[in-house]
Structures are given as structure tokens and as C-alpha cells.
Scaffold this motif. Structure first.
Motif, mmCIF file in Angstrom:
data_model
loop_
_atom_site.group_PDB
_atom_site.id
_atom_site.type_symbol
_atom_site.label_atom_id
_atom_site.label_comp_id
_atom_site.label_asym_id
_atom_site.label_seq_id
_atom_site.Cartn_x
_atom_site.Cartn_y
_atom_site.Cartn_z
ATOM 1 N N ASN A 51 0.825 -1.204 0.000
ATOM 2 C CA ASN A 51 0.000 0.000 0.000
ATOM 3 C C ASN A 51 0.859 1.255 0.000
ATOM 4 N N ASP A 52 0.591 2.133 -0.953
ATOM 5 C CA ASP A 52 1.183 3.464 -0.931
ATOM 6 C C ASP A 52 0.454 4.274 0.142
ATOM 7 N N PRO A 53 1.173 4.979 1.014
ATOM 8 C CA PRO A 53 0.503 5.741 2.078
ATOM 9 C C PRO A 53 -0.508 6.755 1.549
ATOM 10 N N ASP A 54 -0.292 7.263 0.341
ATOM 11 C CA ASP A 54 -1.191 8.277 -0.206
ATOM 12 C C ASP A 54 -2.441 7.685 -0.847
ATOM 13 N N GLU A 55 -2.395 6.411 -1.208
ATOM 14 C CA GLU A 55 -3.554 5.768 -1.824
ATOM 15 C C GLU A 55 -3.383 4.258 -1.739
ATOM 16 N N PRO A 56 -4.114 3.595 -0.847
ATOM 17 C CA PRO A 56 -3.998 2.137 -0.737
ATOM 18 C C PRO A 56 -4.263 1.458 -2.078
ATOM 19 N N LEU A 57 -3.685 0.291 -2.249
ATOM 20 C CA LEU A 57 -3.798 -0.418 -3.520
ATOM 21 C C LEU A 57 -5.253 -0.693 -3.888
ATOM 22 N N ALA A 58 -6.098 -1.003 -2.912
ATOM 23 C CA ALA A 58 -7.508 -1.268 -3.203
ATOM 24 C C ALA A 58 -8.188 -0.029 -3.783
ATOM 25 N N ASP A 59 -7.905 1.146 -3.215
ATOM 26 C CA ASP A 59 -8.496 2.386 -3.728
ATOM 27 C C ASP A 59 -7.958 2.706 -5.117
ATOM 28 N N PHE A 60 -6.661 2.497 -5.302
ATOM 29 C CA PHE A 60 -6.064 2.734 -6.614
ATOM 30 C C PHE A 60 -6.688 1.810 -7.660
ATOM 31 N N THR A 61 -6.896 0.547 -7.291
ATOM 32 C CA THR A 61 -7.497 -0.417 -8.220
ATOM 33 C C THR A 61 -8.905 0.004 -8.609
ATOM 34 N N ASP A 62 -9.683 0.469 -7.647
ATOM 35 C CA ASP A 62 -11.035 0.952 -7.955
ATOM 36 C C ASP A 62 -10.979 2.133 -8.923
ATOM 37 N N ARG A 63 -10.053 3.048 -8.688
ATOM 38 C CA ARG A 63 -9.926 4.214 -9.576
ATOM 39 C C ARG A 63 -9.507 3.789 -10.977
ATOM 40 N N LEU A 64 -8.589 2.826 -11.057
ATOM 41 C CA LEU A 64 -8.136 2.327 -12.354
ATOM 42 C C LEU A 64 -9.294 1.745 -13.159
ATOM 43 N N PHE A 65 -10.083 0.878 -12.543
ATOM 44 C CA PHE A 65 -11.145 0.216 -13.302
ATOM 45 C C PHE A 65 -12.336 1.134 -13.549
ATOM 46 N N SER A 66 -12.535 2.123 -12.721
ATOM 47 C CA SER A 66 -13.544 3.136 -13.032
ATOM 48 C C SER A 66 -13.144 3.890 -14.294
ATOM 49 N N PHE A 67 -11.860 4.172 -14.420
ATOM 50 C CA PHE A 67 -11.358 4.843 -15.620
ATOM 51 C C PHE A 67 -11.555 3.950 -16.846
ATOM 52 N N ILE A 68 -11.204 2.672 -16.716
ATOM 53 C CA ILE A 68 -11.335 1.745 -17.846
ATOM 54 C C ILE A 68 -12.788 1.646 -18.303
ATOM 55 N N GLU A 69 -13.710 1.629 -17.350
ATOM 56 C CA GLU A 69 -15.129 1.537 -17.705
ATOM 57 C C GLU A 69 -15.632 2.820 -18.364
ATOM 58 N N GLU A 70 -15.091 3.961 -17.961
ATOM 59 C CA GLU A 70 -15.604 5.249 -18.438
ATOM 60 C C GLU A 70 -15.055 5.639 -19.801
ATOM 61 N N TYR A 71 -13.821 5.262 -20.105
ATOM 62 C CA TYR A 71 -13.163 5.713 -21.328
ATOM 63 C C TYR A 71 -13.082 4.582 -22.352
ATOM 64 N N PRO A 72 -12.873 4.950 -23.630
ATOM 65 C CA PRO A 72 -12.740 3.919 -24.671
ATOM 66 C C PRO A 72 -11.410 3.178 -24.541
ATOM 67 N N VAL A 73 -11.452 2.042 -23.885
ATOM 68 C CA VAL A 73 -10.251 1.245 -23.628
ATOM 69 C C VAL A 73 -10.468 -0.154 -24.190
ATOM 70 N N ASP A 74 -9.547 -0.579 -25.047
ATOM 71 C CA ASP A 74 -9.605 -1.924 -25.615
ATOM 72 C C ASP A 74 -8.560 -2.854 -25.012
ATOM 73 N N ARG A 75 -7.477 -2.261 -24.469
ATOM 74 C CA ARG A 75 -6.382 -3.097 -23.977
ATOM 75 C C ARG A 75 -5.832 -2.537 -22.665
ATOM 76 N N LEU A 76 -5.423 -3.453 -21.804
ATOM 77 C CA LEU A 76 -4.754 -3.105 -20.552
ATOM 78 C C LEU A 76 -3.423 -3.837 -20.497
ATOM 79 N N VAL A 77 -2.365 -3.097 -20.197
ATOM 80 C CA VAL A 77 -1.035 -3.677 -19.990
ATOM 81 C C VAL A 77 -0.715 -3.597 -18.502
#
Length: 550
Positions: A384-410
Motif C-alpha cells: 500500500n502506498d501511504p497516499d492511496e492504498p492499492l484497493a483504492d487505486f485499483t477501484d480508480r483504475l477500473f472506473s477509468f477503464i469503464e468510463e473511457y474507450p479502452v480496448d487493452r490493458l497492460v
């Protein structure tokens, strides 16, 4: 099944009281819980903990015996090897049952209980003090014998015993006999060896364990054995190169290292490599460059003539071949991509630094490449990064993927040396539930020699449960491996030794691979590195054809 809601309320109240360590309130609640549900080991463990906390050892004892029979979930301390028999020993000792307590200590040690020093000083085991049977179980006195030679031999005996107790060095009698013979020979050679040479030989002794977490550490950062050369190396396909340099040594950036004190680099690596512990033969490609910076180790192995410096023969970036004498010093730490305050070769080049090296010091980050409809995620630590736990970061990442036109994740794990495997489960759940990433060719997993420990587990789980295309080099560990950080102290030398005692089976039981091998093999070359090119991302971005199964 009467009053299910009432039982759940009792369970919630019991957990809340235990969380506050309010044992007097928690204990009767846990009594109610185990009466209603006697088959859950965690509930018995909570009851035992509360009764023990109250000093009610006679009541705690049968609860711990139920825990021993049922087991507990891995988030409980008592899930650790030998932990429950150890608690039983403490209860029996408090009740004056010396023989029963000794039997339980014996069972705990046989099961791999880690902290032998704790047994020596535990106030709950005071009834066992002075009993010769305890001294025999613990391997003799708490410190090494008198004098240097006997002290080292005491350390050696402790290391050998722990190696066998935690992780038997072999599955065959013949191999175990070889291990015993190595220990005996080293014990005989101690008078002829320097302390640095004994240190190196202890590492060599751990090599057959096939345990990449096994190591011998010098706690004092100023000790000569921790001194490093003021340059950082990386092993590319073309050879060993300087990728970072401390202030005053920037002229060596990009130089290829040809020799150490006149001995060819390839020959030096052949001498050093057998000392390095590993899960497979790819991990040492990451660790070897740091070993080559340790002048005291090179001197102990007979490679260099001075334990405090080394003369490197290099081909500089301008093509000139030269010799340069470098001192080793404390504080010249190993860091990635470079230690603080050092110059890193990619930062000095005219071309932009590639994504893979742009934020390599961050725990995790992502960037959107709209032209490719691609999200690049770099996960450099499973913590966990002190500024943003991994769980919160993961939620933000997948919210972005759902909202924007994304075909691939690396997902780039090539620099990830581990952390806490349990923190990665949230990422895996989101991957499996993301409809956008369900097609072959929509998910890419980047791995390499540095992908190790918790990162190896993460890579294994992603490979097992998704259709990810794996790119890069083989991982630095196995899909199933033994690994854990559980160090112990050698009393004479004050060295700290780690030998793993947990087996991680993240893949199938029959998975005998030594590494996760890539679908697209892209080994790192210095030619790409000095041009700030990332051939891994170039390969992924070129994967635009919808092939069968993609």
C-alpha cells in the motif's frame, strides 16, 4: 437454526470486543459462538486468545487444541508454522505441566516454529528454565561458544539446523548427506577462513535449498560487507553495463564492464554465480549485478586483490577502453531505477524516457494512451502506498477503464520484487469482472527477471485465471515456490539469516515450470536501453491483428 440473526449479532459483538482486546467481555461471547458453531477453527482461536489474555490458561488450552484440529484462516497469527503448539506449550507451562509443555515445544519446533529466541526468553515458559531438555531442543546455549572459531561453529550449527527444520535441503538421503558433509567441511575450514570468506560460504551453503528468499544479511550498514561500488550495473544481452553512477562517476555511464582487477567479467560472474540463492536460474540475472559491486565479497572469492576497491576495465560510451579504480563505500545503496542523487543513464539522453522507466520508483501508477485505446499500468510493489492504498487505486483504475474507450490493458510487473500477496486479490477480482478485458488480446502481462515473491504470485494468478498475453523475459521465480521472510539471528557473528518456511501453490499442483515464460520473448538489450526504447511496449502496441482466439 433458531434465531440466525441473533447468532450473527453475537458473532459481530464478539469480534468487536476482541478487536478492542476487551477480553473479559469477548470470552463469554466467543463461548456462545463456538457452542452454536463448533466446526470453525477461527472461532475457537478467538476464544483461546480471549481466555489466554485473561490468564485463564486451563480454559484456553482445550480451545487451542480444537484450533490444532480444525486449522485457521491465513490472516490469523496462529496460522504460522508451529504457532498453535507453541500456544499450547505456554498454557501447559503456566499450569505447571513441564513435561506437557516440553512436548508441545518439541511439536512446535518440528512444525517449523520460527522464533527460537522467543522460546528462550518467553515469560510464559519460565517453568522450563534450566531444564536440560529445553536446552537440547533449542540447540544449546543462546550464544556461540568462546572464541572466534567456536563462535562461528555455533552459528554454523544453528544455520544448518534451521535449514533442515524449516526447509529440508533435499528430498533424498544422498542429497541430505551432501549437505551435512558441506556443513562439516566448512566447520573444519573456519580457522583458515576470514570472516568475509565464512560469510560467503554460508551463502553457498544455502544455495541448494532452491529458495530465492534465503539470504545472509549484515545488519550494520557501515560494515565492510555492505560497502558497494559507486556505480550500478545491469546485465543486458550484450553484457554488463553501467546504468547509474554516484556523483563524480558520471563519466562511466553507459560503459561496458570488461574485467574486474584484470579478470574477465564473464569469469568473475562464473565465480560469483554459484553463491547466489535462487528459485530458478533467471533470478540471479537480477541479483548478480549487485553482487559484483560488493568488493569485500569479490575479495573473499579471490577475484580482486583489495576488499575495499576494485579496478574495472571498461569500454566507455565513446568507445575508448580504459581502466578505472573505484572505492567501495557505505551508503552506495542499490536502488531502482537509481539510488537517490545518482545519475541514471536514460535521464541523460535526448530521447524521452520510456513509460517503463518514467515512474519506476512509484508503487503503482497508470497512463492512458488514447491513440492505442490502451491503459498502461505499472505495478512496482505489492504493497500500500501511504497516499492511496492499492484497493483504492485499483477501484480508480477500473472506473477509468469503464468510463473511457479502452480496448487493452497492460500490467507491467517487470520491476516488481514482491510485497504482500493478499493485497493483489482485489486486482484479480476486478480483472475477472471487467467485460472489456475478456477477449484474448485485450490483456497483456509484462514480466521479467525481477518479478519475484508476491509479484510472482500475482503474475501466476493473472496467468491462471485470465487470457493474458505474457510479454518480456521469464520470471525470477516459479509459479509454485517456497518463500517467506522470517529471519533469525546468529548469536556470535550477529548475522541475520532468512530461510523460507511457506510453500505458495498459486498454480496447479502439477505445474513444474521453473518460471512463467513469455508468449512474446523480448529480452532487454543495451542497444535499446541507450536509445530510450522499450521493445516490450513496442511489441504490445504492434499486436493489432485479431488472430484466432484473439
Amino acid at each position: 437454526m433458531n434465531d440466525v440473526a441473533g447468532r450473527l449479532r453475537t458473532l459481530a459483538r464478539a469480534r468487536a470486543r476482541s478487536a478492542r482486546r476487551a477480553w473479559a467481555e469477548a470470552a463469554p461471547l466467543w463461548d456462545e459462538v463456538v457452542t452454536a458453531n463448533p466446526v470453525n477453527g477461527e472461532h475457537w482461536d478467538r476464544l483461546a486468545e480471549a481466555r489466554f489474555g485473561l490468564g485463564e490458561y486451563r480454559a484456553a488450552l482445550p480451545a487451542y487444541e480444537r484450533v490444532l484440529a480444525l486449522g485457521v484462516s491465513p490472516d490469523r497469527e496462529t496460522s504460522r508454522p508451529g504457532a498453535v503448539p507453541y500456544q499450547i506449550a505456554r498454557c501447559r507451562a503456566r499450569l505447571g505441566d513441564v513435561d506437557g509443555a516440553l512436548d508441545a515445544v518439541r511439536a512446535a519446533l518440528a512444525a517449523g516454529f520460527r522464533d527460537v529466541q522467543r522460546v528462550r526468553g518467553d515469560e510464559h515458559l519460565a517453568a522450563l528454565r534450566g531444564d536440560p531438555r529445553l536446552a537440547e531442543l533449542l540447540g544449546g546455549p543462546a550464544a556461540g561458544g568462546d572464541g572466534r572459531e567456536e563462535g562461528w561453529r555455533g552459528d554454523l550449527a544453528l544455520l544448518a539446523r534451521e535449514a533442515k527444520r524449516r526447509r529440508p535441503p533435499a528430498r533424498t538421503r544422498e542429497a541430505e548427506e551432501r549437505f551435512d558433509a558441506q556443513v562439516a567441511l566448512l566447520g573444519e575450514r573456519i580457522p583458515q577462513l576470514t570472516d568475509a570468506q565464512v560469510f560467503v560460504e554460508l551463502w553457498r551453503l544455502l544455495r541448494p535449498l532452491e529458495d530465492g528468499h534465503a539470504r545472509v544479511l549484515v545488519p550494520d550498514p557501515d560494515h565492510e560487507l555492505n560497502h558497494l561500488l559507486p556505480v550500478q550495473f545491469y546485465l543486458f544481452e550484450e553484457g554488463l553495463f553501467v546504468t547509474a553512477a554516484a556523483p563524480g562517476y558520471e563519466a562511466l555511464l553507459g560503459a561496458q564492464v570488461r574485467a574486474f582487477d584484470g579478470t574477465a567479467t564473464e569469469e568473475v560472474m562464473t565465480v560469483v554465480e554459484p553463491v547466489i540463492t535462487r528459485d530458478n536460474d533467471y533470478g540471479p540475472r537480477h541479483n548478480l549485478p549487485t553482487w559484483l559491486r560488493r568488493t569485500a565479497v569479490l575479495h573473499a572469492l579471490g577475484v580482486t586483490g583489495d576488499s575495499a576497491k576494485a579496478t574495472l576495465t571498461v569500454t566507455a560510451a565513446d568507445g575508448e577502453r580504459r581502466e578505472v579504480s573505484l572505492p567501495a563505500a557505505a551508503g552506495a545503496v542499490d536502488g531502482f531505477p537509481a539510488p537517490p542523487g545518482w545519475r541514471f543513464l536514460p535521464d541523460t539522453l535526448s530521447e524521452p524516457v520510456p513509460l517503463s522507466l518514467r515512474n519506476a520508483g512509484c508503487c503503482y501508477w497508470f497512463e492512458y494512451l488514447p491513440a492505442d485505446r490502451l491503459v498502461y499500468l505499472q505495478l512496482n510493489n505489492i504493497m500500500n502506498d501511504p497516499d492511496e492504498p492499492l484497493a483504492d487505486f485499483t477501484d480508480r483504475l477500473f472506473s477509468f477503464i469503464e468510463e473511457y474507450p479502452v480496448d487493452r490493458l497492460v500490467i507491467d510487473l517487470r520491476w516488481n520484487g514482491g510485497g504482500n500477496t493478499f493485497l493483489a486479490t482485489g486486482l484479480l477480482r476486478r480483472l475477472l469482472s471487467c467485460a472489456k478485458l475478456g477477449r484474448r488480446g485485450s490483456l497483456f502481462l509484462v514480466v521479467g527477471r525481477r518479478t519475484f515473491s508476491a509479484a510472482q504470485n500475482t503474475a501466476t494468478l493473472i496467468e491462471r485465471y485470465t487470457d493474458a498475453v505474457v510479454v518480456g523475459e521469464p520470471t525470477g521465480s516459479r509459479p509454485n515456490f517456497t518463500g517467506e521472510t522470517a529471519p533469525f539471528l546468529l548469536p556470535h557473528s550477529r548475522l541475520r539469516v532468512n530461510i523460507s518456511d511457506l510453500y505458495w501453490q498459486s498454480s496447479f499442483p502439477m505445474d513444474s515450470r521453473t518460471a512463467i515464460a513469455p508468449d512474446l520473448y523480448v529480452p532487454p538489450t543495451f542497444d535499446d536501453f541507450r536509445s530510450n526504447r522499450d521493445p516490450v511496449m513496442e511489441a504490445i502496441r504492434s499486436c493489432t491483428e485479431h488472430l484466432p482466439g484473439w
